[in-house]
Write a protein that holds these residues in place. Structure first.
Motif, mmCIF file in Angstrom:
data_model
loop_
_atom_site.group_PDB
_atom_site.id
_atom_site.type_symbol
_atom_site.label_atom_id
_atom_site.label_comp_id
_atom_site.label_asym_id
_atom_site.label_seq_id
_atom_site.Cartn_x
_atom_site.Cartn_y
_atom_site.Cartn_z
ATOM 1 N N SER A 56 2.142 5.101 -7.125
ATOM 2 C CA SER A 56 2.250 5.206 -8.466
ATOM 3 C C SER A 56 1.474 6.097 -8.466
ATOM 4 C CB SER A 56 1.753 3.737 -8.600
ATOM 5 O OG SER A 56 0.719 3.252 -9.871
ATOM 6 N N CYS B 249 -8.582 -6.468 -5.355
ATOM 7 C CA CYS B 249 -9.473 -5.617 -6.662
ATOM 8 C C CYS B 249 -10.044 -6.860 -7.583
ATOM 9 C CB CYS B 249 -7.660 -4.859 -6.881
ATOM 10 S SG CYS B 249 -7.575 -4.001 -5.080
ATOM 11 N N LEU C 217 1.895 1.499 -4.232
ATOM 12 C CA LEU C 217 0.620 2.229 -4.559
ATOM 13 C C LEU C 217 0.790 3.431 -4.208
ATOM 14 C CD1 LEU C 217 -2.670 -0.281 -3.486
ATOM 15 C CD2 LEU C 217 -1.261 -0.176 -6.389
ATOM 16 N N LEU D 205 -0.190 -3.846 -9.814
ATOM 17 C CA LEU D 205 0.433 -4.653 -8.936
ATOM 18 C C LEU D 205 0.715 -5.748 -8.978
ATOM 19 C CD1 LEU D 205 -2.697 -3.926 -6.064
ATOM 20 C CD2 LEU D 205 -0.480 -3.359 -5.939
ATOM 21 N N TYR E 196 0.364 -1.575 -0.369
ATOM 22 C CA TYR E 196 0.344 0.146 -0.019
ATOM 23 C C TYR E 196 0.802 0.764 -0.290
ATOM 24 C CZ TYR E 196 -4.256 -2.818 0.931
ATOM 25 O OH TYR E 196 -5.397 -3.493 1.356
ATOM 26 N N CYS F 163 1.654 -7.959 -3.088
ATOM 27 C CA CYS F 163 0.947 -8.084 -4.503
ATOM 28 C C CYS F 163 0.121 -8.496 -4.905
ATOM 29 C CB CYS F 163 2.226 -6.861 -5.325
ATOM 30 S SG CYS F 163 3.456 -6.028 -5.248
ATOM 31 N N LEU G 274 -6.611 -1.031 -10.241
ATOM 32 C CA LEU G 274 -4.677 -1.055 -10.183
ATOM 33 C C LEU G 274 -4.310 -2.669 -10.290
ATOM 34 C CD1 LEU G 274 -6.161 0.322 -6.178
ATOM 35 C CD2 LEU G 274 -4.576 0.856 -8.086
ATOM 36 N N ALA H 238 -2.637 5.279 -8.727
ATOM 37 C CA ALA H 238 -3.540 5.090 -7.484
ATOM 38 C C ALA H 238 -3.958 6.538 -7.002
ATOM 39 C CB ALA H 238 -2.518 4.721 -5.854
ATOM 40 N N ASN I 133 -7.438 6.882 -6.473
ATOM 41 C CA ASN I 133 -8.215 5.783 -5.842
ATOM 42 C C ASN I 133 -8.261 5.932 -4.547
ATOM 43 O OD1 ASN I 133 -8.239 2.912 -6.064
ATOM 44 N ND2 ASN I 133 -7.982 3.495 -8.015
#
Length: 367
Positions: free
Chosen positions: A275, A329, A272, A356, A268, A322, A352, A278, A281
């Protein structure tokens, strides 16, 4: 004589999907009448991207109800009894949890098992709109106390709180790969390049897990915490300015390797959180260095200073994080395509999955 003016009557808002308030009121009248202080009203709370979370009001009383998602439900991933049991067991420890109020396993009441817990005052930080106004000192303090609470959880003796049989620590990491691989098979609705390769590599190289046997949360992250970053009404004068008041969303808690919690948190935070896909998101916005928080390395240092767990290299555990998060997700994305999600933001969660998987393969190569 003229008629008196009609009195406007404001209709009660309809109950959100998945929650029959009449049935709930009847169940409370039979089992927890003390929670009934008036007609029930409810709204969906943000978060709860897997299980559904509602704020329920009855007069001046407020409590939170958790139930599994609508429709397509992955086996073992939405066990209300496990959530209720673990927060009940942790109540007397140093791990802050909401008070457990009621568990109902009878699906005839709401169409699925559910439980009630107290509403803990504070803030759940889910977005940049919430975290950007914090000072850099508040962000750093919040991140570090987040790690303190995780270290505290991992030091709790399961047997001492009645959780000795809460899981099967032996082979935990290999079993995690199999479990999430099975969830993937039940949620797959589109091509997912690279995810089967990541799954095979993880399965072939799962470590023994020298730290297995600790209580693990299974989805520990900033937006699963109720936090305070300043005095709240009713706070004692000595209350800390930054604190974690409750850890939420225990649906995947078990006995296992605490490095799995750390690997997922770094997924996380660093994957993310850094990223572009993300940004904005609902799963990852407001997290990590891009949002002005300390680096993952600093978080690990803080954890290691307060825990007897040997952190060691975490690339394999990040790769597992991941894979696990990609499967979660994808399951949410699948339910969204079937029209079985309740709330906003689900249309972006499927985006996502690909980053990942890509990062998981990169972490695996480093490992």
């Amino acid at each position: 004589m003229t008629d008196p003016p009609a009195t406007a009557v404001r209709p009660e808002p309809p109950a959100p999907s998945g929650l029959d308030l009449d049935r709930l009121a009847g169940h409370l009248a039979a089992h927890r009448p003390d929670l009934l202080a008036g007609p029930l009203r409810a709204e969906v709370l943000a978060g709860g991207r897997s299980n559904l979370t509602y704020l329920v009001r009855s007069g001046d009383r407020e409590f939170v109800l958790r139930r599994p998602p609508l429709g397509h439900v992955l086996a073992t991933a939405h066990d209300m009894g496990r959530e209720f049991r673990v927060i009940s067991a942790l109540a007397p420890t140093g791990v802050p949890v909401p008070a457990a109020l009621l568990h109902c396993a009878d699906e005839a009441v709401l169409g699925a098992p559910f439980y009630l817990m107290e509403r803990v005052p504070g803030v759940v930080f889910r977005s940049r709109n919430q975290t950007d106004p914090l000072t850099s000192a508040q962000r750093r303090a919040l991140a570090l106390v987040m790690m303190d609470v995780l270290a505290e959880l991992h030091t709790v003796d399961p047997a001492a709180v009645g959780l000795a049989d809460f899981g099967h620590p032996e082979g935990f990491l290999a079993r995690q790969v199999r479990r999430w691989g099975g969830q993937l098979d039940r949620s797959r609705s589109r091509p997912l390049p690279g995810i089967d390769e990541l799954r095979r590599r993880l399965a072939a190289t799962a470590p023994d897990g020298a730290n297995a046997g600790r209580i693990v949360h299974g989805d520990y992250r900033l937006d699963n915490l109720v936090a305070a970053c300043g005095p709240e009404p009713g706070d004692a004068p000595e209350s800390p300015p930054v604190a974690v008041r409750a850890v939420l969303d225990w649906e995947m808690a078990t006995l296992g390797d605490p490095l799995a919690d750390l690997g997922l948190l770094l997924t996380y935070w660093e994957v993310l959180g850094n990223s572009e896909v993300a940004e904005g998101n609902p799963v990852a916005d407001g997290l990590g260095p891009r949002a002005g928080f300390p680096s993952g390395a600093e978080l690990l240092d803080r954890y290691a200073s307060r825990s007897d767990v040997d952190v060691g290299p975490l690339d394999w555990h990040v790769a597992l994080g991941c894979f696990k998060l990609a499967v979660i997700c994808e399951g949410i994305h699948y339910r969204h395509t079937l029209g079985q999600t309740v709330g906003d933001g689900f249309d972006r969660i499927g985006a996502l999955v690909h980053p990942l998987v890509a990062y998981g393969l990169t972490a695996f190569r480093r490992n």
